[in-house]
Structures are given as C-alpha cells and as structure tokens.
Design an enzyme around this catalytic site. Structure first.
Site, PDB file in Angstrom:
ATOM      1  N   ARG A 272      28.640   3.631  29.276  1.00  9.20           N
ATOM      2  CA  ARG A 272      28.576   2.959  27.771  1.00  9.20           C
ATOM      3  C   ARG A 272      29.956   2.825  27.180  1.00  9.20           C
ATOM      4  NH1 ARG A 272      29.200   4.759  22.749  1.00  9.20           N
ATOM      5  NH2 ARG A 272      27.946   3.610  21.166  1.00  9.20           N
TER       6      ARG A 272
ATOM      7  N   GLU B  94      18.965   4.227  30.303  1.00 10.43           N
ATOM      8  CA  GLU B  94      19.452   5.453  30.616  1.00 10.43           C
ATOM      9  C   GLU B  94      19.428   6.020  32.155  1.00 10.43           C
ATOM     10  OE1 GLU B  94      20.932   8.231  27.603  1.00 10.43           O
ATOM     11  OE2 GLU B  94      20.308   6.005  27.598  1.00 10.43           O
TER      12      GLU B  94
ATOM     13  N   CYS C  18      48.926  33.606  21.482  1.00 11.62           N
ATOM     14  CA  CYS C  18      50.396  33.734  21.836  1.00 11.62           C
ATOM     15  C   CYS C  18      50.550  35.164  20.808  1.00 11.62           C
ATOM     16  CB  CYS C  18      51.195  32.622  20.915  1.00 11.62           C
ATOM     17  SG  CYS C  18      50.676  32.519  19.147  1.00 11.62           S
TER      18      CYS C  18
ATOM     19  N   SER D 253      25.592   2.537  18.933  1.00 16.13           N
ATOM     20  CA  SER D 253      24.791   3.899  19.086  1.00 16.13           C
ATOM     21  C   SER D 253      23.530   3.712  18.170  1.00 16.13           C
ATOM     22  CB  SER D 253      25.901   4.812  18.189  1.00 16.13           C
ATOM     23  OG  SER D 253      26.989   5.118  19.004  1.00 16.13           O
TER      24      SER D 253
ATOM     25  N   GLU E  39       9.464  10.802  57.469  1.00 14.13           N
ATOM     26  CA  GLU E  39       9.705  10.502  58.862  1.00 14.13           C
ATOM     27  C   GLU E  39       9.531   9.071  59.220  1.00 14.13           C
ATOM     28  OE1 GLU E  39       8.524  11.838  63.503  1.00 14.13           O
ATOM     29  OE2 GLU E  39       7.282  12.402  61.726  1.00 14.13           O
ATOM     30  N   GLU E  40       8.227   8.576  58.560  1.00  9.78           N
ATOM     31  CA  GLU E  40       8.055   7.108  58.611  1.00  9.78           C
ATOM     32  C   GLU E  40       9.014   6.072  57.971  1.00  9.78           C
ATOM     33  OE1 GLU E  40       3.209   6.233  58.828  1.00  9.78           O
ATOM     34  OE2 GLU E  40       4.004   7.520  57.312  1.00  9.78           O
TER      35      GLU E  40
ATOM     36  N   CYS F 158      52.916  28.220  20.064  1.00  9.26           N
ATOM     37  CA  CYS F 158      51.857  28.630  20.712  1.00  9.26           C
ATOM     38  C   CYS F 158      51.096  27.657  21.828  1.00  9.26           C
ATOM     39  CB  CYS F 158      50.659  28.656  19.626  1.00  9.26           C
ATOM     40  SG  CYS F 158      48.970  29.206  20.235  1.00  9.26           S
TER      41      CYS F 158
ATOM     42  N   LYS G  17      14.550  11.941  16.259  1.00  9.12           N
ATOM     43  CA  LYS G  17      14.892  13.102  16.780  1.00  9.12           C
ATOM     44  C   LYS G  17      13.915  14.270  16.813  1.00  9.12           C
ATOM     45  CE  LYS G  17      18.178  13.269  19.142  1.00  9.12           C
ATOM     46  NZ  LYS G  17      19.612  13.247  18.926  1.00  9.12           N
TER      47      LYS G  17
ATOM     48  N   LYS H 185      12.729   8.436  23.840  1.00  9.47           N
ATOM     49  CA  LYS H 185      14.152   8.722  24.020  1.00  9.47           C
ATOM     50  C   LYS H 185      14.584   9.553  24.990  1.00  9.47           C
ATOM     51  CE  LYS H 185      18.457   9.197  21.550  1.00  9.47           C
ATOM     52  NZ  LYS H 185      18.986  10.268  22.366  1.00  9.47           N
TER      53      LYS H 185
END
Length: 648
Positions: free
Chosen positions: A131, A165, A401, A79, A31-32, A419, A304, A110
């Site tokens: 990117r 990021e 198909c 990358s 509110e403030e 197809c 990773k 990361k």
C-alpha cells in the site's frame, strides 16, 4: 512424462494446493503432494518452454533482492474512515445517502494484515505492490508469487488491480513463533506484524515458508461492467481467489448492527484476526457520485470492534525523549496477550495523566488495545493495593543526556542541543528556511551526516570539509561544494535569526528580535528581571529562555564566535501611534510587506500574522481578504497604507 501427462499432473497439483493452502481441507498427504510436485518440477527443468504459468512450483521462492523498488499504483489506495458506535454509524449512513436513497450496503469482515495491490494484464500477474502512502508502494512481486492464494493466472484479460489483505492465520502464527523460539530468534508481536514483515523479505524463500494468505476486499483500476460491488466481488472470487466468509448485504442500521454483533460473537472462530467490518454502499454509480474526501472514500467505512481489555501489573515507568526533546513516560507492564499480541508497554501521554489515574509502581491496572492503537491504561485497581506500591516522581534530568529539564504544566522537555535524542531535529530546525536557510541541508541529509558520525551537533556543521563528505553515497563534487558554500553563507546572519534558529521553547522570531535588539550578544548573561522588562515576554517565556541558556551557554557562545552574527541594538522608539501596539498587515501594498513590517517594528509595534480581539490596527491594501473581514467583525481599527503614514 509427456506434455499431456504433465498438464494433467499440474491440474491435480493446483487443486491439491488450493485445498491445502486456501480451503484448509487437504485432499492429499504432504508426502503425495511433494512427490507429485517433484515429478512436475523435473519436467519443467527439462522443458522450460512448456511450463504451466500457474504451476505451484513457481511458489517455492529463492529469489533474493538487494532492496525493494518503489512502484506506482494504477489508481490510489484509500484509507478507511473509522467508526466505533451506532451514533457514528447513523451519521455515516446519512452522509452516504446524500446522493439519494441507498438500497443496499455491502458488508465484509475486516482482517488485520498488510494491504497489497495485485496488477493483472492479459490474465497474468504482472506486479504486486504494498500500500505504501496510497499512491506509491514497494514492489514485492517476487514474494507475492509464493502466496498460494494469489492466482498467477486468471481468466479476466483486461488490465485490473485486485486488492486485499495479506494475513497469517492464527495457527500458522503460533507455529512461526514456536519455530523462531527454537532457533533463538525474537518472536513476532502479532500476526499483522508477522504478515507485513514476511511480505517485505528480500529473500522470497523466507516469505514462501510463512504460509501467507491473501484475502480480497476490492478492486482498483478496472474496466468491469457491474452495477454493484457485491456482483463484482462474486466475479472476482470466480477468478480463483478465496471467497471471504460472512460477506453479505444489509439494508438498514438494524441489519448492520445485527451483523456487527454476530461478527464480534464469532470473531474467535475466524482463522484470521478480525478487528472490525467494512461497510460499502453497494451501488457503484452511487459510489462514483459520492466520491472521496482527501483521505477516505465517502461510500465506505470501517466499523471497528470494541477495544479488548486485560488486567496486568505496572512494573516500571521509563522515559522516552522525542525528536523535539519532549520527554514522555511509558508504562512497562507484565506481559499479557491481547488478540494475538504480547503487550508489555502502554502509553502514558504525560505526568498529568499519571496523577489523574493516581498510578503507582506495582499497581494492578486495566489496559485496552483496539486495532492498531497502542495499548492504553484505563483504570487503576486501587482496591487491590497491598502496600508494595511506589510513587512515580517527575524527572528533573534528561534520561539520555542528564541535562536539566524544562518543566512547565504538562510538558517536560530537554532543551540540550547536544542531547542524542534531539540532536538531529535541532540541526534540521537550525538549517530550515525560516531559520538560517542552509540550502541542501534537509532532513535526510542531516540524518545521514549524524548516522555516519560526520557531525554530532550544530557546531560540527562549520568544521565539515570536502573530504568528510566525498565518501557518502550520492555526494558528488557539485553537491558537496553547494552544501559547504551554503553552510559558509549562513555566517554573519542577523543575531535574532541565529537565536530563533536554536529552537528555544516559546521563543520565536518576534521574541528573538526583542531580546537581541535590547541586549545584543550579552543575551547569554541576562536575568529574569531583564527578560520580563521586555514588553510581551512573560514568566513562562523567561523561564524557558533562562533554562535553555543554563544548559547550552557554552554551545551558544561558541556558535556566536563561529557565525559572527550581525548585531543591531535599537534604541527605544519614540512615542508614536503604533508604539507597543499589535498590528496586522494584509493585502497588496505599494512596498513589499516585509519592508512595511520592518518599518512598523522600528516604530515599536508588534506585527502579528492573525487578527484577534487583542489587535489594535489592521493595515490593508488591495485584495485584503479574510483578515480585513475579521477586523470588521471584531471592531478592530482598519487603516489604508496612506492612513498609516498620515497618523505619523
């Protein structure tokens, strides 16, 4: 309110906004904050020339675009090379130290989000670019202005790219999905998708409502004068960007491994999704000496985290038909949450993998997901089977198909030119330069024609009229006429080129020539025995050809009627030293290589593009190169052009 009062209020508002949006430690109630923001906004409306450049009121959004414009980065966004274990870490560290001893490595967590490049000039945020492909991205400046953790003004006056990021914190992600469910909207699969999608909203009000967060991980083009990345990052944080937690220096493999394990242990305590840590050579001069590969900086890598495993149940197998017609099984599993993402599908590369896993419908299974990798089934819990399991059968008809499928070894493929799943790719291949070379009929044009229902298959190309194309965006008189002329000029091509352009599995130019030379237009009626009587055509090639003709016979006959291809049925070559021999041509000759190739093919030779143990002759001219060297190495007979003629 005086200008002085406004300045004081704005400074207070900026402090409150940083505490709330960046530090997660509010210094005022909502509110403030809202009351003070409205007071400042009234002053800004009345005095637009006196508006503070860093006013939080600039971040409410409301700007709507028709589409995003492409924009160039000042320097390439690279990358990261991924590593997954200690051995790979040690290998990378050896390569990183080839320019000399590396004293320190700079470690950063990361975060899993969408990369963004901020360009500041004279201290003002000028542009924000996604990117993209690393060189060209999308201009999302109007959305970046709504992100409170991105300063609109910094004290550094030189031209600089600051990179990081864009993420959504876990708690905010859950709130967004709860709100979407209430509104009857589909939920986001994971925070990364939510942040990327939010950053690319055409309406910046939507972006402003998502509470995105920008975490800095580096710089691009700059004129800063620092010796190490750690010093440079300290300076970047001092400009008003949020400081990244657990950012530190390591010296040895053991130091890095300890930090890696600590991050894995504490990853749940991070407010944002963490999928690994980034390791950089700290010394900037060493970074410059190491340089880059075609994809990655040699001085940086992403270590990773291990894939996360969950147990779930296989509900069904669905079949996906790719652009080339290859049919791939996909596992549908009971929904399970893995690191913020609801997983309902898992990859199965082919039916051999199903057999290897001994996978059945209703099996309980273990699936893993690592970072961006599509979830994968790693184990079937066979001891939990209760008799409700069902075998998974290989398909015999295309799911799209209903045409007969080509099945051989691990590959299952739909060869139907009509197809829906492969029709675009069929036309692209048919029109490509090595095939019928229809100039102007590239991938994007084919997709446009199919999407706009101007054509449905290859045959429709030849019934296109001027009026069919004139309502398409970008199609003006010259372009339309050029395309229609190119399509018309593809008629009366050699029969073997038409056959090769149909994309029959295993049937390339050489096999097409052999079939057309022997059977002409009767090739649609030939038998397995007819095909295998041709030297070089084996059982697999024959089966593929016959399956294709069973499915596409009517289309092929209509195409022959439209194109009136040139037919040349060659008599079998008389006996000569090159008949039924495999020949490679290399180097510069007295005549164009295509002429010599045709000359040898008329003698009954098979002209190949590569040298192997099966090669009988290499005929060489000036600047012969590696094929000549390979022939010497393998003991293949080598002949000059004159020696070739003298043998005849």
């Amino acid at each position: 309110m005086t200008k002085q009062d406004y300045e004081k209020n704005i400074e207070k508002l900026i402090i409150w906004a940083k505490a709330y949006y960046v530090d997660d430690e509010p210094l005022a109630s909502d509110e403030e904050y809202d009351k003070l923001a409205r007071i400042c906004l009234e002053f800004e409306k009345e005095n637009p020339n006196l508006t503070h450049p860093n006013s939080p009121n600039h971040r409410v959004g409301g700007y709507v675009l028709d589409s995003f414009k492409k924009a160039n980065h000042l320097s390439r966004m690279w990358s990261q090379e991924d590593i997954f274990n200690t051995n790979e870490l040690e290998d990378w560290m050896k390569r990183a130290s080839k320019e000399g001893f590396v004293e320190n490595y700079f470690i950063q967590p990361k975060f899993d989000g969408a990369s963004l490049n901020l360009i500041y000039e004279n201290g003002i945020l000028k542009q924000a670019i996604t990117r993209g492909d690393g060189q060209i991205g999308e201009d999302v400046t109007h959305n970046a202005l709504t992100i409170h953790s991105i300063p609109l003004k910094i004290s550094e006056k030189s031209l600089i790219e600051i990179r990081g990021e864009v993420v959504i914190k876990k708690d905010d992600f859950l709130k967004i999905n709860e709100e979407r469910l209430k509104n009857g909207e589909s939920t986001f699969a994971n925070p990364r998708n939510a942040s990327a999608g939010s950053l690319r909203q055409l309406d910046s009000k939507i972006t402003a409502s998502r509470k995105l967060f920008f975490s800095v991980w580096g710089v691009g083009q700059n004129s800063l004068n620092f010796k190490t990345t750690s010093q440079m990052m300290d300076y970047i944080f001092s400009l008003g960007f949020a400081r990244t937690p657990m950012q530190t220096i390591a010296k040895t493999t053991d130091d890095i491994e300890k930090l890696y394990k600590k991050m894995i242990e504490t990853r749940d305590n991070f407010t944002m999704l963490l999928d690994g840590m980034v390791i950089k050579v700290d010394d900037i001069a060493t970074q410059e000496a190491l340089g880059f590969t075609q994809k990655f900086p040699r001085w940086s890598c992403a270590y990773k985290f291990p894939a996360l495993e969950k147990t779930t149940k296989l509900k069904d197998i669905i079949l996906q038909v790719g652009r080339t017609g290859v049919v791939t099984p996909v596992a549908m599993v009971e929904a399970v949450e893995i690191e913020g993402a609801m997983v309902e599908r898992a990859t199965l590369h082919n039916f051999d993998e199903i057999e290897r896993l001994d996978l059945k419908i209703n099996d309980e299974i273990i699936i893993i997901r690592s970072g961006d990798v599509i979830p994968k089934i790693t184990k079937v819990l066979k001891d939990r089977r209760d008799g409700d399991e069902k075998n998974i059968e290989k398909p015999t008809l295309c799911p799209d198909c209903k045409s007969e499928l080509l099945i051989e070894d691990i590959m299952i493929k739909c060869q139907n030119l009509d197809c829906p799943s492969r029709v675009v790719n069929s036309i692209i291949y048919f029109a490509s330069k090595p095939c019928l070379n229809i100039d102007g009929l590239g991938e994007k044009i084919v997709e446009l024609l199919v999407n706009k229902k101007k054509i449905y298959d290859i045959l429709d190309l030849y019934s296109l009229k001027y009026e069919d194309l004139e309502d398409l965006e970008g199609f003006k008189e010259k372009k339309i006429n050029n395309l229609l002329n190119a399509i018309e000029n593809s008629k009366q091509s050699e029969l073997y080129r038409v056959l090769a352009s149909l994309g029959i599995e295993h049937i390339g130019e050489v096999a097409s020539k052999a079939i057309c030379n022997k059977f002409g237009l009767n090739l649609v009626e030939i038998t397995f025995e007819d095909l295998t009587s041709i030297d070089g055509i084996g059982e697999q090639m024959a089966n593929s050809f016959l399956e294709f003709m069973r499915v596409n016979k009517n289309i092929v006959l209509k195409l022959f009627d439209i194109l009136s291809p040139k037919v040349t049925i060659k008599e079998e070559a008389k006996d000569n030293p090159f008949k039924n021999k495999t020949v490679v041509i290399t180097g510069s000759m007295s005549k164009p290589r295509n002429e010599i190739k045709l000359f040898l093919e008329n003698l009954g030779a098979k002209v190949s593009s590569s040298v192997s143990k099966k090669t009988d002759f290499v005929i060489y001219g000036e600047d012969a190169g590696s094929k000549y060297d390979k022939a010497l190495e393998l003991g293949v007979a080598i002949l000059t052009e004159d020696e070739m003629h003298s043998k005849l």
